[in-house]
Scaffold this motif. Structure first.
Motif, PDB file in Angstrom:
ATOM      1  N   LEU A  33       0.837  -1.196   0.000  1.00  0.00           N
ATOM      2  CA  LEU A  33       0.000   0.000   0.000  1.00  0.00           C
ATOM      3  C   LEU A  33       0.872   1.245   0.000  1.00  0.00           C
ATOM      4  O   LEU A  33       1.806   1.344   0.786  1.00  0.00           O
ATOM      5  N   ALA A  34       0.574   2.176  -0.880  1.00  0.00           N
ATOM      6  CA  ALA A  34       1.299   3.449  -0.870  1.00  0.00           C
ATOM      7  C   ALA A  34       0.386   4.548  -0.346  1.00  0.00           C
ATOM      8  O   ALA A  34      -0.791   4.604  -0.686  1.00  0.00           O
ATOM      9  N   LEU A  35       0.956   5.386   0.518  1.00  0.00           N
ATOM     10  CA  LEU A  35       0.234   6.552   1.026  1.00  0.00           C
ATOM     11  C   LEU A  35       0.764   7.766   0.305  1.00  0.00           C
ATOM     12  O   LEU A  35       1.960   8.035   0.357  1.00  0.00           O
ATOM     13  N   ILE A  36      -0.112   8.492  -0.374  1.00  0.00           N
ATOM     14  CA  ILE A  36       0.349   9.711  -1.030  1.00  0.00           C
ATOM     15  C   ILE A  36      -0.551  10.886  -0.641  1.00  0.00           C
ATOM     16  O   ILE A  36      -1.647  10.703  -0.105  1.00  0.00           O
ATOM     17  N   ASP A 221      -0.043  -2.315  -4.842  1.00  0.00           N
ATOM     18  CA  ASP A 221      -1.297  -2.977  -5.185  1.00  0.00           C
ATOM     19  C   ASP A 221      -2.434  -1.977  -5.008  1.00  0.00           C
ATOM     20  O   ASP A 221      -3.432  -2.024  -5.701  1.00  0.00           O
ATOM     21  N   LYS A 222      -2.223  -1.093  -4.023  1.00  0.00           N
ATOM     22  CA  LYS A 222      -3.290  -0.190  -3.638  1.00  0.00           C
ATOM     23  C   LYS A 222      -2.664   1.147  -3.273  1.00  0.00           C
ATOM     24  O   LYS A 222      -1.581   1.186  -2.692  1.00  0.00           O
ATOM     25  N   ILE A 223      -3.347   2.228  -3.622  1.00  0.00           N
ATOM     26  CA  ILE A 223      -2.874   3.563  -3.260  1.00  0.00           C
ATOM     27  C   ILE A 223      -3.984   4.269  -2.484  1.00  0.00           C
ATOM     28  O   ILE A 223      -5.152   4.199  -2.869  1.00  0.00           O
ATOM     29  N   VAL A 224      -3.608   4.912  -1.398  1.00  0.00           N
ATOM     30  CA  VAL A 224      -4.546   5.725  -0.640  1.00  0.00           C
ATOM     31  C   VAL A 224      -4.075   7.168  -0.746  1.00  0.00           C
ATOM     32  O   VAL A 224      -2.904   7.460  -0.504  1.00  0.00           O
ATOM     33  N   VAL A 225      -4.982   8.044  -1.139  1.00  0.00           N
ATOM     34  CA  VAL A 225      -4.638   9.458  -1.288  1.00  0.00           C
ATOM     35  C   VAL A 225      -5.256  10.246  -0.144  1.00  0.00           C
ATOM     36  O   VAL A 225      -6.475  10.205   0.070  1.00  0.00           O
ATOM     37  N   LEU A 226      -4.404  10.924   0.606  1.00  0.00           N
ATOM     38  CA  LEU A 226      -4.870  11.768   1.705  1.00  0.00           C
ATOM     39  C   LEU A 226      -4.732  13.224   1.301  1.00  0.00           C
ATOM     40  O   LEU A 226      -3.790  13.611   0.601  1.00  0.00           O
ATOM     41  N   ASP A 227      -5.672  14.027   1.772  1.00  0.00           N
ATOM     42  CA  ASP A 227      -5.578  15.473   1.558  1.00  0.00           C
ATOM     43  C   ASP A 227      -6.241  16.150   2.748  1.00  0.00           C
ATOM     44  O   ASP A 227      -7.408  15.868   3.051  1.00  0.00           O
ATOM     45  N   HIS A 228      -5.496  16.977   3.447  1.00  0.00           N
ATOM     46  CA  HIS A 228      -6.008  17.628   4.655  1.00  0.00           C
ATOM     47  C   HIS A 228      -6.676  16.649   5.613  1.00  0.00           C
ATOM     48  O   HIS A 228      -7.752  16.919   6.147  1.00  0.00           O
ATOM     49  N   GLY A 229      -6.058  15.504   5.792  1.00  0.00           N
ATOM     50  CA  GLY A 229      -6.562  14.531   6.767  1.00  0.00           C
ATOM     51  C   GLY A 229      -7.729  13.695   6.306  1.00  0.00           C
ATOM     52  O   GLY A 229      -8.249  12.868   7.055  1.00  0.00           O
ATOM     53  N   ILE A 230      -8.137  13.893   5.057  1.00  0.00           N
ATOM     54  CA  ILE A 230      -9.292  13.139   4.537  1.00  0.00           C
ATOM     55  C   ILE A 230      -8.812  12.181   3.455  1.00  0.00           C
ATOM     56  O   ILE A 230      -7.951  12.538   2.641  1.00  0.00           O
ATOM     57  N   LYS A 231      -9.369  10.978   3.478  1.00  0.00           N
ATOM     58  CA  LYS A 231      -9.039  10.037   2.411  1.00  0.00           C
ATOM     59  C   LYS A 231      -9.863  10.420   1.198  1.00  0.00           C
ATOM     60  O   LYS A 231     -11.073  10.219   1.182  1.00  0.00           O
ATOM     61  N   ILE A 232      -9.219  10.991   0.188  1.00  0.00           N
ATOM     62  CA  ILE A 232      -9.995  11.455  -0.968  1.00  0.00           C
ATOM     63  C   ILE A 232     -10.093  10.379  -2.044  1.00  0.00           C
ATOM     64  O   ILE A 232     -10.939  10.458  -2.918  1.00  0.00           O
TER      65      ILE A 232
END
Ligand SMILES: Nc1ncnc2c1ncn2[C@@H]1O[C@H](COP(=O)(O)OP(=O)(O)O)[C@@H](O)[C@H]1O
Ligand SMILES: [Mg+2]
Length: 261
Positions: A33-36, A221-232
């Protein structure tokens, strides 16, 4: 698929500031998992939450079905959640093998007393630990460098040695904070191959924070995009690249998310 780690509506507040807002996340065995997200999005906070440095203000973190909200960092390491740091924490003047042996001893406390090594049982135990460490160094491709000083390794190999140190703690979840920082293109390619190998062959779940978008697209496999503390957004690399919300969150930004080679 076995779910190892799960976040349920996790919120983290620092005073009035909401660093993470009701984050849901499910991670399965063997996934990368990548956090961006832009600066201040909450990526580091999420790492600190998983390692136990911060606790959720509300919500729950599950590890293998058990709520781990209140576990201390060392208790989480014992359960198999390990991390590497943005700046390597190797002991430069010790050999590659010694660096891994130290990490091994730290998590095998019954073998801690050096006096134990004077007995036959102690010597056997030391030999077994050495063999285990060499095996782990082979996993990251450093078996031919066991006797070299850590400080003399090229930067990319120092990062691999850090990963080996995390692996001796028998981790099942490995958190990598910018593992490719400072690497050249060849080292990055090797790193991608090693990480993929570890996750697929050994069922280790890997979560990484990384700015190199090419690497993220290759590895995750999976990317999670955060912006201002919210998973967008959350999805496969292909889904994330086409997600209008993600594109608009990054459009006009200094670092164009999708400008990679
Ligand atoms: N210990 C802390 N105390 C107060 N505010 C914090 C703390 N840690 C992070 N923050 C704030 O939380 C937000 C998310 O930060 P962070 O997780 O470091 O973002 P990222 O790693 O994505 O750049 C930022 O606004 C940051 O200033
Ligand atoms: Mg950060």
């Amino acid at each position: 698929m076995t779910t190892l780690l799960q976040l349920e509506k996790v919120t983290v507040k620092f005073g009035g500031l909401v660093a993470l807002h009701e984050i849901d996340l499910t991670l399965n065995q063997g996934e990368v998992l990548a956090l961006i997200g832009p600066n201040g999005a909450g990526k580091t906070t999420l790492f600190n939450l998983l390692t136990g440095i911060y606790r959720p203000t509300t919500g729950s973190i599950y590890y293998k079905g058990e709520v781990i909200n209140k576990l201390q960092p060392f208790e989480r390491v014992k359960k198999g959640i390990a991390r590497t740091f943005q700046n390597t924490r190797l002991i430069q003047g010790m050999t590659v093998l010694e660096n891994v042996l130290i990490a091994h001893r730290q998590c095998n406390t019954e073998g801690l007393l050096s006096s134990i090594f004077l007995t036959k049982k102690g010597r056997d135990r030391r030999e077994a630990a050495t063999q285990e460490c060499i095996g782990i160094l082979a996993l990251v491709g450093l078996e031919h460098k066991v006797d070299e000083l850590a400080g003399g390794l090229p930067y990319g190999e120092q990062r691999l040695l850090e990963i080996a140190r995390a692996l001796v703690s028998k981790c099942e979840v490995l958190l990598l904070d910018e593992p490719a920082a400072g690497m050249n293109a060849i080292e990055k390619k090797q790193l991608v191959e090693k990480i993929r190998h570890l996750s697929k062959e050994f069922g280790i779940e890997i979560i990484l924070i990384e700015h190199d978008m090419g690497l993220i697209m290759d590895i995750s496999d999976k990317i999670v995009v955060l912006d201002h503390g919210i998973k967008i957004a959350e999805g496969t690399p292909a889904e994330i690249q086409q997600n209008p919300q993600v594109i608009s969150a990054y459009l006009g930004g200094e670092d164009d998310l999708f400008e990679w080679e």
